[in-house]
Design a protein around this motif. Structure first.
Motif, short mmCIF file in Angstrom:
data_model
loop_
_atom_site.label_atom_id
_atom_site.label_comp_id
_atom_site.label_asym_id
_atom_site.label_seq_id
_atom_site.Cartn_x
_atom_site.Cartn_y
_atom_site.Cartn_z
N ILE A 163 4.71 6.88 0.59
CA ILE A 163 3.41 7.55 0.54
C ILE A 163 2.31 6.51 0.49
N ASP A 164 1.28 6.70 1.32
CA ASP A 164 0.13 5.79 1.32
C ASP A 164 -0.57 5.91 -0.03
N LYS A 165 -0.64 4.82 -0.78
CA LYS A 165 -1.20 4.89 -2.13
C LYS A 165 -2.71 5.14 -2.14
N ASN A 166 -3.38 4.87 -1.03
CA ASN A 166 -4.84 5.06 -0.97
C ASN A 166 -5.23 6.49 -0.62
N ASN A 222 0.81 -1.21 0.00
CA ASN A 222 0.00 0.00 0.00
C ASN A 222 0.84 1.26 0.00
N THR A 223 2.13 1.13 -0.31
CA THR A 223 3.04 2.27 -0.26
C THR A 223 3.61 2.57 -1.64
N LEU A 224 3.62 3.87 -1.98
CA LEU A 224 4.36 4.34 -3.15
C LEU A 224 5.72 4.79 -2.65
N ILE A 225 6.78 4.39 -3.31
CA ILE A 225 8.14 4.82 -2.94
C ILE A 225 8.65 5.67 -4.09
N LEU A 226 9.15 6.86 -3.74
CA LEU A 226 9.46 7.86 -4.74
C LEU A 226 10.60 8.74 -4.27
N GLY A 227 11.56 8.98 -5.13
CA GLY A 227 12.65 9.90 -4.82
C GLY A 227 12.37 11.27 -5.40
#
Length: 142
Positions: free
Chosen positions: A124-127, A101-106
């Motif tokens: 970031i919480d994808k929901n 449920n997590t977006l990982i982003l730089g």
């Protein structure tokens, strides 16, 4: 002996006839492939990340979007500065990674100025788009 089959069996004349029959012209053919468009204040260079129902993509204006895959409706939109507390002008250009449920982003913070010596990786919480965690890293030794 049978004749060799051409490397490609694409028939440009047949395709043009099909397109004309369907009402497509060189000015309208792109419309056949667009389900929806997402107007954004910044350019998008990242390929979107897609899960079962949602498309996730950042723009150069420092926004991150979650968009309904089928309709193009924005589910949520977050800004790196106002929502995640990062420096003004910060943005992402890369495709987010979906991990559960997590977006990982730089971010691209370190590319904004020669005077900035660090960057961030965000979870970031994808929901909801809520920031779950942030790791700041630097290439300058303490």
């Amino acid at each position: 002996m049978a004749s060799a089959r051409p490397a490609s069996s694409f028939d440009a004349d047949a395709q043009a006839a099909h397109d004309a029959e369907a009402g497509f012209t060189s000015d309208t053919i792109h419309e056949a492939w667009s389900l929806w468009k997402l107007p954004t204040p910044g350019d998008i260079s990242a390929s979107p990340a897609v899960d079962g129902t949602t498309v996730y993509v950042p723009d150069f204006a420092g926004n991150l979007y979650a968009v309904n895959r089928d309709t193009g409706a924005v589910r949520w939109q977050k800004n790196f500065t106002t929502d995640y507390g990062l420096e003004a002008g910060d943005h992402a250009r890369a495709t987010p990674v979906i991990a559960g449920n997590t977006l990982i982003l730089g971010d691209q913070l370190g590319k904004l100025s020669p005077f900035i010596d660090h960057g961030n990786i965000l979870g970031i919480d994808k929901n909801t788009g809520a920031l779950q965690w942030k790791t700041t890293f630097s290439d300058v030794a303490p």
